[in-house]
Design an enzyme around this catalytic site. Structure first.
Site, short mmCIF file in Angstrom:
data_model
loop_
_atom_site.label_atom_id
_atom_site.label_comp_id
_atom_site.label_asym_id
_atom_site.label_seq_id
_atom_site.Cartn_x
_atom_site.Cartn_y
_atom_site.Cartn_z
N SER A 82 -31.64 36.86 40.36
CA SER A 82 -30.66 35.68 40.11
C SER A 82 -29.15 35.32 39.92
O SER A 82 -28.62 35.73 40.84
CB SER A 82 -30.63 35.83 38.61
OG SER A 82 -32.29 35.70 38.01
N CYS A 132 -20.07 38.50 13.93
CA CYS A 132 -19.56 39.84 13.91
C CYS A 132 -19.90 41.12 14.96
O CYS A 132 -20.10 41.63 14.58
CB CYS A 132 -19.75 40.49 12.31
SG CYS A 132 -18.67 41.82 11.63
#
Length: 458
Positions: A224, A381
């Site tokens: 890709s 986080c």
């Protein structure tokens, strides 16, 4: 990176075709200020330039069909649904003349629900469930790509149950390792997809032994985000040698060379235009077929990113900023400015997964401030929650400013998650000054409704 002369500019080839700055300096998409989109539909937000998307789909169809005709054959072009798929998008690419490639029961379901004829759909996947295979065969799917020996009997048995003869391709690893991230290179031998060239003749013999299957040919995908056609040419050469040998046992009408064509994510990226790629690949196939003395097969391709990627922006609002002193390799220190936004790895996982590079610009205004080396961070986080690793943005970028990130169509919405219980953003299509939602955004109530430990009726 180099310091830009203007930290407000929109680099050519990087932004949607209908992106511009208005007289007030606001970024617009198809005639609408993107800040207005964020205010109407929420932030973060995916905004698709519909004309850009549709135009690239038509151009891709024309390029591969035209080049195939030039070398005396025909083409089948499948849009890789995994890059970005919804009912509206499925209709857009179908109206452009493309088939659609899906790789799960869910992608098949949305494509069928969008009204796409089943025989215009191809099914991929290294571990298709029995239920997925049965559903696909029952629907009359156009092709199934066989990824292992076990799938031969699984697909044939499903075809027998439904009284069908199922078209199939065989995925083969050509051994060509595209110059891309290791996680994205999918044709070297030690990986989960496909079978080796050495094992392919046995697999084809097993396919041909089942009357419920119609062998169309070989399939390959070399990776890709690939610039240039050299890898595709080499892969075609290797597969065509196998293709020639298989002709001795019966017809092999097609050759599927996959997709993986790259786009620009930053101003230094220089992808090969789709027309040039199609021409170079066609020349390589024609030359090799002439050398081998075989007819040119029908050629199939599976582009996704080059259609879905460039025309979409992701939009954010800056929440906090901070300056961090960093050490330089040559000695000394410099300041990197962190801009934290209201999204992140839940709406674009690629930087965290692959270290993918993106660009950004202030969308609500232009600024005369000096360019400052900046990093756009998400709100999750995780220290690896980065949206844009390195970009020069105006030094006065501040809380409340809005940012636009280009080339956010491919593998952003499709990889989105609810990490930290954030709802996935909406997708809006913009055309001729009008905007409409094509995928609704998720609310906290949507997320709570899935929690069996809560009574959400209260």
């Amino acid at each position: 990176m180099s310091v830009p002369e203007d930290a407000n500019d929109l680099a050519p080839g990087l932004w949607p075709r209908n992106a511009a700055r208005d007289a007030e300096g606001r970024l617009t998409l198809a005639g609408i200020a993107v800040d207005e989109l964020a205010e109407r539909f929420g932030s973060p937000l995916y905004a698709v330039d519909e004309e850009d998307f549709r135009g690239r789909a038509r151009e891709t169809h024309a390029a591969f069909h035209g080049e195939a005709a030039r070398i005396g054959t025909t083409a089948k072009v499948y849009y890789a649904g995994k890059s970005f798929l919804s009912a509206e998008i499925a209709r857009w690419v179908s109206e452009a003349g493309l088939y659609i490639d899906v790789c799960s029961g869910g992608e098949l379901a949305v494509t069928l629900a969008a009204g796409i004829p089943a025989d215009h759909i191809g099914l991929h996947g290294n571990n298709k469930s029995l239920a997925e295979i049965d559903r696909a065969v029952a629907a009359g799917i156009g092709t199934i790509v066989l990824d292992s020996l076990q799938e031969i009997d699984r697909v044939a048995d499903a075809a027998a149950r439904h009284g069908r003869i199922q078209n199939v391709r065989l995925r083969v690893n050509s051994g060509v390792h595209a110059e891309t991230h290791d996680f994205l290179a999918t044709a070297h031998e030690d990986q989960k997809f496909g079978i080796t060239r050495a094992n392919a003749p046995e697999a084809v013999a097993l396919i041909r032994a089942r009357n419920e299957l119609n062998f169309l040919g070989l399939h390959c995908h070399i990776g890709s985000q690939i610039f240039g056609a050299a890898g595709f040419g080499e892969s075609a050469k290797r597969l065509l040698e196998l293709h020639r040998d298989l002709l001795e046992g019966g017809p092999v009408p097609e050759l599927n060379l996959g997709g993986g064509f790259g786009i620009a994510y930053t101003r230094v990226d220089d992808p090969t235009p789709i027309g040039a790629l199609a021409a170079e690949i066609a020349d390589a196939v024609a030359s090799e077929c002439a050398r081998l003395g075989i007819p040119v097969p029908v050629l199939a391709f599976e582009p996704g990113r080059t259609i879905s990627g460039p025309g979409t922006l992701s939009l954010y609002e800056v929440g906090t900023t901070k300056d961090v002193e960093v050490s330089l390799p040559e000695g000394g220190t410099a300041i990197r400015r962190y801009l934290s936004v209201d999204g992140g790895m839940s709406d674009n996982a690629r930087p965290a997964l692959y270290g993918a590079q993106y660009s950004a610009r202030l969308s609500n205004r232009v600024s005369d401030a000096e360019p400052a080396l900046s990093r756009v961070a998400g709100k999750h986080c995780e220290s690896g929650d980065i949206v844009v690793y390195n970009e020069f943005l105006p030094a006065d970028a501040a809380p409340g400013d809005r940012l636009a990130v280009p080339a956010a169509g491919a593998y952003c919405w499709s990889l989105a998650s609810n990490y930290n219980y954030l709802g996935r953003p909406a997708v809006v299509a913009v055309k001729n000054g009008q905007a409409r939602v094509i995928v609704r955004g998720e609310t906290e109530q949507d997320l709570l409704a899935r929690d069996a430990g809560l009574d959400t009726s209260l």
